[in-house]
Design a protein around this motif. Structure first.
Motif, PDB file in Angstrom:
ATOM      1  N   LYS A  46      31.978  19.787 -90.792  1.00 40.24           N
ATOM      2  CA  LYS A  46      31.081  20.320 -91.816  1.00 40.24           C
ATOM      3  C   LYS A  46      30.191  19.260 -92.454  1.00 40.24           C
ATOM      4  O   LYS A  46      29.371  19.566 -93.313  1.00 40.24           O
ATOM      5  CB  LYS A  46      31.887  21.014 -92.924  1.00 40.24           C
ATOM      6  N   LYS A  47      30.363  18.006 -92.046  1.00 40.45           N
ATOM      7  CA  LYS A  47      29.565  16.876 -92.544  1.00 40.45           C
ATOM      8  C   LYS A  47      29.624  16.777 -94.066  1.00 40.45           C
ATOM      9  O   LYS A  47      28.602  16.722 -94.755  1.00 40.45           O
ATOM     10  CB  LYS A  47      28.131  16.972 -92.057  1.00 40.45           C
ATOM     11  N   ILE A  48      30.838  16.743 -94.590  1.00 37.67           N
ATOM     12  CA  ILE A  48      31.064  16.655 -96.025  1.00 37.67           C
ATOM     13  C   ILE A  48      30.558  15.322 -96.576  1.00 37.67           C
ATOM     14  O   ILE A  48      30.191  15.219 -97.745  1.00 37.67           O
ATOM     15  CB  ILE A  48      32.568  16.849 -96.340  1.00 37.67           C
ATOM     16  N   PHE A  86      28.949  11.806-103.583  1.00 39.44           N
ATOM     17  CA  PHE A  86      30.139  11.686-104.430  1.00 39.44           C
ATOM     18  C   PHE A  86      30.387  12.993-105.174  1.00 39.44           C
ATOM     19  O   PHE A  86      29.461  13.561-105.759  1.00 39.44           O
ATOM     20  CB  PHE A  86      29.977  10.540-105.423  1.00 39.44           C
ATOM     21  N   MET A  87      31.646  13.449-105.132  1.00 33.97           N
ATOM     22  CA  MET A  87      32.031  14.686-105.799  1.00 33.97           C
ATOM     23  C   MET A  87      33.346  14.474-106.534  1.00 33.97           C
ATOM     24  O   MET A  87      34.095  13.549-106.226  1.00 33.97           O
ATOM     25  CB  MET A  87      32.231  15.818-104.785  1.00 33.97           C
ATOM     26  N   LYS A  88      33.611  15.343-107.485  1.00 31.31           N
ATOM     27  CA  LYS A  88      34.870  15.287-108.218  1.00 31.31           C
ATOM     28  C   LYS A  88      36.022  15.722-107.309  1.00 31.31           C
ATOM     29  O   LYS A  88      35.814  16.428-106.317  1.00 31.31           O
ATOM     30  CB  LYS A  88      34.828  16.196-109.439  1.00 31.31           C
ATOM     31  N   TYR A  89      37.230  15.348-107.707  1.00 30.38           N
ATOM     32  CA  TYR A  89      38.416  15.693-106.932  1.00 30.38           C
ATOM     33  C   TYR A  89      38.600  17.196-106.813  1.00 30.38           C
ATOM     34  O   TYR A  89      39.062  17.691-105.777  1.00 30.38           O
ATOM     35  CB  TYR A  89      39.661  15.060-107.567  1.00 30.38           C
ATOM     36  N   CYS A  90      38.227  17.959-107.836  1.00 31.82           N
ATOM     37  CA  CYS A  90      38.481  19.407-107.829  1.00 31.82           C
ATOM     38  C   CYS A  90      37.786  20.089-106.647  1.00 31.82           C
ATOM     39  O   CYS A  90      38.327  21.057-106.091  1.00 31.82           O
ATOM     40  CB  CYS A  90      38.073  20.041-109.147  1.00 31.82           C
ATOM     41  N   PHE A 104      37.215  18.678-103.652  1.00 28.35           N
ATOM     42  CA  PHE A 104      38.007  18.359-102.463  1.00 28.35           C
ATOM     43  C   PHE A 104      39.318  19.143-102.454  1.00 28.35           C
ATOM     44  O   PHE A 104      39.806  19.523-101.398  1.00 28.35           O
ATOM     45  CB  PHE A 104      38.269  16.855-102.385  1.00 28.35           C
ATOM     46  N   LYS A 105      39.885  19.392-103.629  1.00 27.05           N
ATOM     47  CA  LYS A 105      41.114  20.180-103.717  1.00 27.05           C
ATOM     48  C   LYS A 105      40.865  21.597-103.199  1.00 27.05           C
ATOM     49  O   LYS A 105      41.678  22.144-102.456  1.00 27.05           O
ATOM     50  CB  LYS A 105      41.602  20.214-105.160  1.00 27.05           C
ATOM     51  N   LYS A 106      39.731  22.172-103.559  1.00 23.12           N
ATOM     52  CA  LYS A 106      39.399  23.518-103.089  1.00 23.12           C
ATOM     53  C   LYS A 106      39.178  23.544-101.577  1.00 23.12           C
ATOM     54  O   LYS A 106      39.597  24.486-100.900  1.00 23.12           O
ATOM     55  CB  LYS A 106      38.154  24.029-103.808  1.00 23.12           C
ATOM     56  N   ILE A 107      38.533  22.517-101.057  1.00 24.80           N
ATOM     57  CA  ILE A 107      38.285  22.447 -99.610  1.00 24.80           C
ATOM     58  C   ILE A 107      39.608  22.319 -98.862  1.00 24.80           C
ATOM     59  O   ILE A 107      39.836  23.003 -97.857  1.00 24.80           O
ATOM     60  CB  ILE A 107      37.339  21.275 -99.280  1.00 24.80           C
ATOM     61  N   SER A 135      36.591   8.330-118.022  1.00 29.12           N
ATOM     62  CA  SER A 135      37.781   7.795-117.364  1.00 29.12           C
ATOM     63  C   SER A 135      38.050   8.491-116.041  1.00 29.12           C
ATOM     64  O   SER A 135      39.110   8.303-115.454  1.00 29.12           O
ATOM     65  CB  SER A 135      38.994   7.957-118.283  1.00 29.12           C
ATOM     66  N   SER A 136      37.116   9.292-115.550  1.00 32.21           N
ATOM     67  CA  SER A 136      37.327  10.011-114.304  1.00 32.21           C
ATOM     68  C   SER A 136      36.605   9.320-113.147  1.00 32.21           C
ATOM     69  O   SER A 136      35.783   8.428-113.349  1.00 32.21           O
ATOM     70  CB  SER A 136      36.850  11.455-114.442  1.00 32.21           C
ATOM     71  N   TYR A 137      36.915   9.763-111.934  1.00 30.04           N
ATOM     72  CA  TYR A 137      36.345   9.191-110.726  1.00 30.04           C
ATOM     73  C   TYR A 137      35.658  10.273-109.911  1.00 30.04           C
ATOM     74  O   TYR A 137      35.969  11.450-110.018  1.00 30.04           O
ATOM     75  CB  TYR A 137      37.438   8.572-109.859  1.00 30.04           C
ATOM     76  N   LYS A 138      34.735   9.835-109.077  1.00 34.50           N
ATOM     77  CA  LYS A 138      34.146  10.704-108.060  1.00 34.50           C
ATOM     78  C   LYS A 138      34.474  10.090-106.713  1.00 34.50           C
ATOM     79  O   LYS A 138      34.571   8.873-106.570  1.00 34.50           O
ATOM     80  CB  LYS A 138      32.639  10.825-108.241  1.00 34.50           C
ATOM     81  N   TYR A 139      34.626  10.947-105.721  1.00 40.02           N
ATOM     82  CA  TYR A 139      35.041  10.512-104.391  1.00 40.02           C
ATOM     83  C   TYR A 139      34.007  10.934-103.367  1.00 40.02           C
ATOM     84  O   TYR A 139      33.319  11.938-103.530  1.00 40.02           O
ATOM     85  CB  TYR A 139      36.390  11.140-104.029  1.00 40.02           C
ATOM     86  N   LYS A 140      33.925  10.140-102.302  1.00 39.48           N
ATOM     87  CA  LYS A 140      33.030  10.458-101.197  1.00 39.48           C
ATOM     88  C   LYS A 140      33.827  10.368 -99.907  1.00 39.48           C
ATOM     89  O   LYS A 140      34.583   9.415 -99.695  1.00 39.48           O
ATOM     90  CB  LYS A 140      31.862   9.467-101.157  1.00 39.48           C
ATOM     91  N   PHE A 141      33.646  11.362 -99.052  1.00 42.44           N
ATOM     92  CA  PHE A 141      34.333  11.376 -97.764  1.00 42.44           C
ATOM     93  C   PHE A 141      33.698  10.360 -96.838  1.00 42.44           C
ATOM     94  O   PHE A 141      32.479  10.265 -96.746  1.00 42.44           O
ATOM     95  CB  PHE A 141      34.280  12.777 -97.158  1.00 42.44           C
ATOM     96  N   ASN A 142      34.532   9.596 -96.151  1.00 42.77           N
ATOM     97  CA  ASN A 142      34.074   8.585 -95.204  1.00 42.77           C
ATOM     98  C   ASN A 142      34.631   8.959 -93.832  1.00 42.77           C
ATOM     99  O   ASN A 142      35.821   8.785 -93.587  1.00 42.77           O
ATOM    100  CB  ASN A 142      34.562   7.200 -95.643  1.00 42.77           C
TER     101      ASN A 142
END
Length: 96
Positions: free
Chosen positions: A14-16, A21-25, A27-30, A65-72
């Protein structure tokens, strides 16, 4: 195929990584959609396992204090420019 392989395969398909960068929530849904599994503790453990394997890069949000994540999709190729917590300086003030 185990859970981590199916998660990585789906996200590559799906080329995420192009979403940035997205919030963890999100990725949790995916992940819960891929596995059809909604136990939050185990989903978080799977996410952290993938993070330790290098499939995600993390960036701290400024003034929060939160983070964003990116799929690699290629964990051996880490983009070091997006990991920094410091904002980029757009201009320099000179008093001369």
């Amino acid at each position: 195929m185990n859970a981590t392989d199916s998660i990585v395969g789906y996200m590559k398909h799906k080329k995420i990584d192009e979403l940035g960068f997205m919030k963890y929530c999100y990725f949790k849904k995916i992940i819960s959609y891929i596995l059809d599994y909604h136990h939050e503790y185990r989903i978080r453990k799977l996410f952290m396992k993938l993070f330790e394997m290098g499939y995600f890069t993390r960036r701290k949000m400024l003034k929060k204090s939160s983070y964003k994540y990116k799929f690699n999709p290629n964990p051996k190729k880490v983009d070091e420019s997006n990991i920094t917590d410091k904002p980029e300086i757009d201009f320099v003030v000179s008093w001369e």
